[in-house]
Write a protein that holds these residues in place. Structure first.
Motif, PDB file in Angstrom:
ATOM      1  N   ILE A 134      31.388  20.585  11.072  1.00 12.56           N
ATOM      2  CA  ILE A 134      30.418  21.326  11.870  1.00 12.56           C
ATOM      3  C   ILE A 134      31.022  22.618  12.394  1.00 12.56           C
ATOM      4  N   PHE A 135      32.289  22.593  12.744  1.00  5.58           N
ATOM      5  CA  PHE A 135      32.926  23.763  13.335  1.00  5.58           C
ATOM      6  C   PHE A 135      33.446  24.765  12.312  1.00  5.58           C
ATOM      7  N   LYS A 136      33.353  24.443  11.033  1.00  9.32           N
ATOM      8  CA  LYS A 136      33.816  25.386  10.002  1.00  9.32           C
ATOM      9  C   LYS A 136      32.643  26.241   9.540  1.00  9.32           C
ATOM     10  N   GLY A 137      32.716  27.519   9.788  1.00 10.03           N
ATOM     11  CA  GLY A 137      31.725  28.446   9.265  1.00 10.03           C
ATOM     12  C   GLY A 137      30.352  28.399   9.885  1.00 10.03           C
ATOM     13  N   VAL A 138      30.236  27.929  11.109  1.00 14.56           N
ATOM     14  CA  VAL A 138      28.933  27.929  11.770  1.00 14.56           C
ATOM     15  C   VAL A 138      28.875  29.045  12.804  1.00 14.56           C
ATOM     16  N   ILE A 188      35.919  18.410  22.389  1.00 14.87           N
ATOM     17  CA  ILE A 188      36.173  19.754  21.876  1.00 14.87           C
ATOM     18  C   ILE A 188      37.444  20.268  22.527  1.00 14.87           C
ATOM     19  N   ASP A 189      38.461  20.526  21.714  1.00 13.47           N
ATOM     20  CA  ASP A 189      39.727  21.019  22.244  1.00 13.47           C
ATOM     21  C   ASP A 189      40.140  22.286  21.499  1.00 13.47           C
ATOM     22  N   GLU A 190      41.295  22.835  21.826  1.00 12.39           N
ATOM     23  CA  GLU A 190      41.717  24.083  21.191  1.00 12.39           C
ATOM     24  C   GLU A 190      41.933  23.931  19.689  1.00 12.39           C
ATOM     25  N   LYS A 191      42.248  22.740  19.228  1.00 13.72           N
ATOM     26  CA  LYS A 191      42.419  22.520  17.788  1.00 13.72           C
ATOM     27  C   LYS A 191      41.087  22.703  17.056  1.00 13.72           C
ATOM     28  N   ILE A 192      40.033  22.165  17.607  1.00 14.53           N
ATOM     29  CA  ILE A 192      38.702  22.283  17.009  1.00 14.53           C
ATOM     30  C   ILE A 192      38.213  23.729  17.081  1.00 14.53           C
ATOM     31  N   LEU A 193      38.398  24.365  18.232  1.00 16.53           N
ATOM     32  CA  LEU A 193      37.917  25.736  18.391  1.00 16.53           C
ATOM     33  C   LEU A 193      38.761  26.704  17.589  1.00 16.53           C
TER      34      LEU A 193
END
Length: 66
Positions: free
Chosen positions: A40-44, A61-66
């Motif tokens: 979900i967090f890639k390319g949205v 949601i952490d800094e790794k995901i963001l």
């Protein structure tokens, strides 16, 4: 599905957005695409979060995901 999630889904779909969800319960009867949280967090462009604050969702949601 929670009411705010249904409203947000219809709003984004009305603009032609493809809605990705990680909770499979949300998929029933809706035009949404199942996806892992990482996908979900890639390319949205927009990521609205509709979830309860619980131990399972704390630091989802952490800094790794963001």
């Amino acid at each position: 599905m929670r009411r705010i999630g249904r409203i947000a889904t219809k709003f984004f779909q009305s603009f032609g957005c493809r809605v990705l969800v990680s909770d499979l319960e949300w998929l029933s009867g809706n035009d949404m695409v199942p996806a892992y949280l990482e996908e979900i967090f890639k390319g949205v462009g927009v990521v609205p979060l509709h979830l309860l604050v619980m131990p399972d969702t704390y630091h989802l949601i952490d800094e790794k995901i963001l």
